[in-house]
Design a protein around this motif. Structure first.
Motif, PDB file in Angstrom:
ATOM      1  N   PRO A 273      37.171 -12.944  -6.624  1.00  0.00           N
ATOM      2  CA  PRO A 273      38.555 -12.461  -6.652  1.00  0.00           C
ATOM      3  C   PRO A 273      38.669 -10.945  -6.544  1.00  0.00           C
ATOM      4  CG  PRO A 273      38.259 -14.165  -8.308  1.00  0.00           C
ATOM      5  CD  PRO A 273      36.889 -13.814  -7.802  1.00  0.00           C
ATOM      6  N   ASP A 274      37.680 -10.209  -7.088  1.00  0.00           N
ATOM      7  CA  ASP A 274      37.688  -8.748  -6.981  1.00  0.00           C
ATOM      8  C   ASP A 274      37.573  -8.316  -5.528  1.00  0.00           C
ATOM      9  OD1 ASP A 274      37.738  -8.273  -9.805  1.00  0.00           O
ATOM     10  OD2 ASP A 274      35.586  -8.658  -9.888  1.00  0.00           O
ATOM     11  N   VAL A 275      36.635  -8.929  -4.832  1.00  0.00           N
ATOM     12  CA  VAL A 275      36.369  -8.568  -3.437  1.00  0.00           C
ATOM     13  C   VAL A 275      37.566  -8.912  -2.559  1.00  0.00           C
ATOM     14  CG1 VAL A 275      34.862  -9.016  -1.457  1.00  0.00           C
ATOM     15  CG2 VAL A 275      33.876  -8.815  -3.759  1.00  0.00           C
ATOM     16  N   TRP A 276      38.085 -10.128  -2.725  1.00  0.00           N
ATOM     17  CA  TRP A 276      39.247 -10.542  -1.937  1.00  0.00           C
ATOM     18  C   TRP A 276      40.440  -9.646  -2.246  1.00  0.00           C
ATOM     19  CZ3 TRP A 276      44.263 -11.995  -2.562  1.00  0.00           C
ATOM     20  CH2 TRP A 276      44.879 -12.633  -1.483  1.00  0.00           C
ATOM     21  N   ALA A 277      40.656  -9.376  -3.532  1.00  0.00           N
ATOM     22  CA  ALA A 277      41.807  -8.579  -3.952  1.00  0.00           C
ATOM     23  C   ALA A 277      41.743  -7.153  -3.429  1.00  0.00           C
ATOM     24  CB  ALA A 277      41.890  -8.563  -5.481  1.00  0.00           C
TER      25      ALA A 277
ATOM     26  N   THR B 174      39.964  10.730  -2.089  1.00  0.00           N
ATOM     27  CA  THR B 174      39.500   9.343  -2.058  1.00  0.00           C
ATOM     28  C   THR B 174      39.800   8.693  -3.403  1.00  0.00           C
ATOM     29  OG1 THR B 174      37.735   9.847  -0.488  1.00  0.00           O
ATOM     30  CG2 THR B 174      37.473   7.860  -1.819  1.00  0.00           C
ATOM     31  N   LEU B 175      40.291   7.466  -3.364  1.00  0.00           N
ATOM     32  CA  LEU B 175      40.613   6.727  -4.584  1.00  0.00           C
ATOM     33  C   LEU B 175      39.556   5.657  -4.823  1.00  0.00           C
ATOM     34  CD1 LEU B 175      42.557   6.001  -6.901  1.00  0.00           C
ATOM     35  CD2 LEU B 175      43.790   4.546  -5.292  1.00  0.00           C
ATOM     36  N   VAL B 176      38.916   5.705  -5.986  1.00  0.00           N
ATOM     37  CA  VAL B 176      37.888   4.727  -6.357  1.00  0.00           C
ATOM     38  C   VAL B 176      38.298   4.071  -7.668  1.00  0.00           C
ATOM     39  CG1 VAL B 176      35.451   4.326  -6.856  1.00  0.00           C
ATOM     40  CG2 VAL B 176      36.112   6.156  -5.277  1.00  0.00           C
ATOM     41  N   THR B 177      38.403   2.738  -7.653  1.00  0.00           N
ATOM     42  CA  THR B 177      38.758   2.009  -8.872  1.00  0.00           C
ATOM     43  C   THR B 177      37.652   1.019  -9.232  1.00  0.00           C
ATOM     44  OG1 THR B 177      40.033   0.402  -7.574  1.00  0.00           O
ATOM     45  CG2 THR B 177      41.238   2.235  -8.562  1.00  0.00           C
ATOM     46  N   PHE B 178      37.508   0.775 -10.513  1.00  0.00           N
ATOM     47  CA  PHE B 178      36.454  -0.089 -11.035  1.00  0.00           C
ATOM     48  C   PHE B 178      37.035  -1.262 -11.814  1.00  0.00           C
ATOM     49  CE2 PHE B 178      34.337   3.867 -10.321  1.00  0.00           C
ATOM     50  CZ  PHE B 178      32.980   3.601 -10.172  1.00  0.00           C
ATOM     51  N   ASP B 179      36.460  -2.436 -11.601  1.00  0.00           N
ATOM     52  CA  ASP B 179      36.659  -3.558 -12.510  1.00  0.00           C
ATOM     53  C   ASP B 179      35.826  -3.248 -13.760  1.00  0.00           C
ATOM     54  OD1 ASP B 179      37.213  -6.248 -13.446  1.00  0.00           O
ATOM     55  OD2 ASP B 179      35.175  -6.761 -12.821  1.00  0.00           O
ATOM     56  N   ILE B 180      36.055  -3.962 -14.845  1.00  0.00           N
ATOM     57  CA  ILE B 180      35.290  -3.697 -16.072  1.00  0.00           C
ATOM     58  C   ILE B 180      34.205  -4.746 -16.312  1.00  0.00           C
ATOM     59  CG2 ILE B 180      35.398  -3.497 -18.587  1.00  0.00           C
ATOM     60  CD1 ILE B 180      38.128  -2.267 -18.345  1.00  0.00           C
TER      61      ILE B 180
ATOM     62  N   ILE C  88      46.735  10.183  -1.103  1.00  0.00           N
ATOM     63  CA  ILE C  88      45.653   9.219  -1.272  1.00  0.00           C
ATOM     64  C   ILE C  88      45.058   8.902   0.101  1.00  0.00           C
ATOM     65  CG2 ILE C  88      44.995   6.939  -2.114  1.00  0.00           C
ATOM     66  CD1 ILE C  88      45.908   8.920  -4.277  1.00  0.00           C
ATOM     67  N   GLY C  89      43.761   9.144   0.233  1.00  0.00           N
ATOM     68  CA  GLY C  89      43.076   8.875   1.492  1.00  0.00           C
ATOM     69  C   GLY C  89      42.429   7.500   1.470  1.00  0.00           C
ATOM     70  N   ASP C  90      41.122   7.447   1.690  1.00  0.00           N
ATOM     71  CA  ASP C  90      40.410   6.174   1.657  1.00  0.00           C
ATOM     72  C   ASP C  90      40.434   5.601   0.246  1.00  0.00           C
ATOM     73  OD1 ASP C  90      39.786   6.433   4.334  1.00  0.00           O
ATOM     74  OD2 ASP C  90      37.863   7.416   3.933  1.00  0.00           O
ATOM     75  N   ARG C  91      40.514   4.278   0.172  1.00  0.00           N
ATOM     76  CA  ARG C  91      40.560   3.599  -1.121  1.00  0.00           C
ATOM     77  C   ARG C  91      39.424   2.583  -1.212  1.00  0.00           C
ATOM     78  NH1 ARG C  91      46.145   0.941  -0.653  1.00  0.00           N
ATOM     79  NH2 ARG C  91      45.426  -0.151  -2.516  1.00  0.00           N
ATOM     80  N   TYR C  92      38.761   2.546  -2.371  1.00  0.00           N
ATOM     81  CA  TYR C  92      37.654   1.614  -2.613  1.00  0.00           C
ATOM     82  C   TYR C  92      37.842   0.973  -3.983  1.00  0.00           C
ATOM     83  CZ  TYR C  92      35.385   4.220   1.149  1.00  0.00           C
ATOM     84  OH  TYR C  92      35.103   4.825   2.363  1.00  0.00           O
ATOM     85  N   HIS C  93      37.576  -0.333  -4.044  1.00  0.00           N
ATOM     86  CA  HIS C  93      37.594  -1.018  -5.334  1.00  0.00           C
ATOM     87  C   HIS C  93      36.253  -1.703  -5.542  1.00  0.00           C
ATOM     88  CE1 HIS C  93      38.708  -3.130  -8.876  1.00  0.00           C
ATOM     89  NE2 HIS C  93      38.615  -4.317  -8.311  1.00  0.00           N
ATOM     90  N   ILE C  94      35.652  -1.460  -6.708  1.00  0.00           N
ATOM     91  CA  ILE C  94      34.327  -1.990  -7.032  1.00  0.00           C
ATOM     92  C   ILE C  94      34.473  -3.128  -8.034  1.00  0.00           C
ATOM     93  CG2 ILE C  94      32.033  -1.413  -7.923  1.00  0.00           C
ATOM     94  CD1 ILE C  94      32.628   1.517  -7.199  1.00  0.00           C
TER      95      ILE C  94
END
Length: 343
Positions: free
Chosen positions: A290-294, A92-98, A279-285
């Motif tokens: 713009p973060d949510v839409w992107a 699972t790929l998890v990415t974070f905004d800062i 890479i399986g499921d991907r999540y961006h926090i």
């Protein structure tokens, strides 16, 4: 039977076997893919050469040696590619905004955002490249990227877009130059948000997750912040992500589109950086619309958090996917695991 001729034949036969042991054993302790590959190539060359020499002495190379070489070589190459059996490992790929997601600005030691290292890096770039005493507070920049902010401020000051774009590389270099010269101040005015450190620490212990960044910050500045906050060690190594230094549309109204491209870049880099990993499921926090839409536009599920300047009512309209959600923050570890499909 102990003639020099016999000893020479025996040495030639044993040399590939000794190299084989080193090839299989050494990389494990040295953790060096390069060393392993070089040893394997050397082994193949010596094995071939020994065969020719042995035939020159009227002997035949051991067939078992070739079979062992084949099986060991396959095993070692498989290990170098990230899997003992040669099968791809799904993660699972998890990415974070800062800013607004991992940390909040303008609080803690360092005072107001005007005195923060990142903000001062912008000031330095404006002054060094264009000779103007400009400030990012002159435009609305929530959810934007460093390159778009540089462009937006200077357009508002009346500069020509083509000229600004042509000098964007110089401004990025000036910002990074300032940040690296003042890296001891990278954490000034930054405060970790609830649950962030604990979430990152937990994710770092899992072997089914890769953790990276997707942020409008220039990459060197982003990692300096993570170091200053004491959390860089929780991100997967080699570090990866999508950053404000990677891409710009050159249109300040398209900050969400720019961020979507950074979400895609992060996924591509993760896939390229970890051989043998699928890479399986991907999540961006992230904390801003713009973060949510992107996130969704970039192929990931969006996890909105109301820890920045936007509330649930601001983020909810941008949630379209079934796996996308809005959370108050990341303090509920069980909830975070469930949302990320890791419960």
């Amino acid at each position: 039977q102990s003639s020099p001729r016999h000893l020479a034949k025996l040495s030639i036969y044993l040399l590939p076997e000794l190299l084989l042991v080193f090839t299989i054993r050494a990389p494990c302790s040295l953790r060096s893919r390069t060393a392993s590959v070089l040893c394997l190539l050397l082994l193949l060359a010596v094995d071939s050469a020994s065969g020719l020499l042995l035939r020159g002495y009227g002997a035949q190379p051991c067939r078992a040696n070739s079979q062992l070489l084949s099986s060991r070589t396959s095993y070692s190459v498989c290990r170098l590619r990230g899997g003992g059996s040669g099968e791809m490992v799904k993660k699972t790929l998890v990415t974070f905004d800062i800013d607004g997601t991992i940390c909040v600005q303008g609080k803690g030691e360092g005072g107001s955002s005007e005195k923060m290292m990142h903000t001062l890096a912008f000031n330095h770039a404006f002054l060094k490249v264009f000779g103007v005493d400009a400030h990012i507070g002159e435009v609305k920049h929530a959810g934007s990227t460093d390159q778009l902010i540089l462009l937006h401020v200077l357009l508002e000051r009346g500069f020509d877009k083509e000229e600004v774009s042509s000098k964007m590389g110089e401004m990025k270099e000036a910002m990074i130059e300032y940040a690296q010269a003042n890296k001891e101040r990278a954490g000034d005015g930054l405060t970790l948000l609830p649950g962030v450190k604990e979430t990152l620490a937990e994710l770092s212990t899992r072997d089914d997750v890769l953790v990276g960044l997707v942020t409008g910050n220039l990459e060197p500045i982003a990692w300096l912040k993570m170091e200053a906050l004491g959390i860089k060690q929780y991100f997967s190594t080699p570090n990866f992500g999508g950053f404000g230094s990677d891409y710009t549309s050159g249109d300040p109204t398209k900050k969400a589109e720019d961020r979507a491209e950074m979400v895609r870049i992060a996924a591509k880099r993760a896939a390229a950086s970890y051989e043998g990993v699928e890479i399986g499921d991907r999540y961006h926090i992230g904390d801003a619309p713009p973060d949510v839409w992107a996130a969704e536009a970039g192929g990931a599920a969006a996890v909105g958090v109301t820890t920045g300047n936007f509330g649930e009512a601001d983020l909810r309209p941008f949630i379209k996917g079934e796996a996308s959600v809005v959370l108050k923050d990341l303090s509920n570890r069980e909830e975070v695991r469930r949302v990320l499909g890791l419960a």
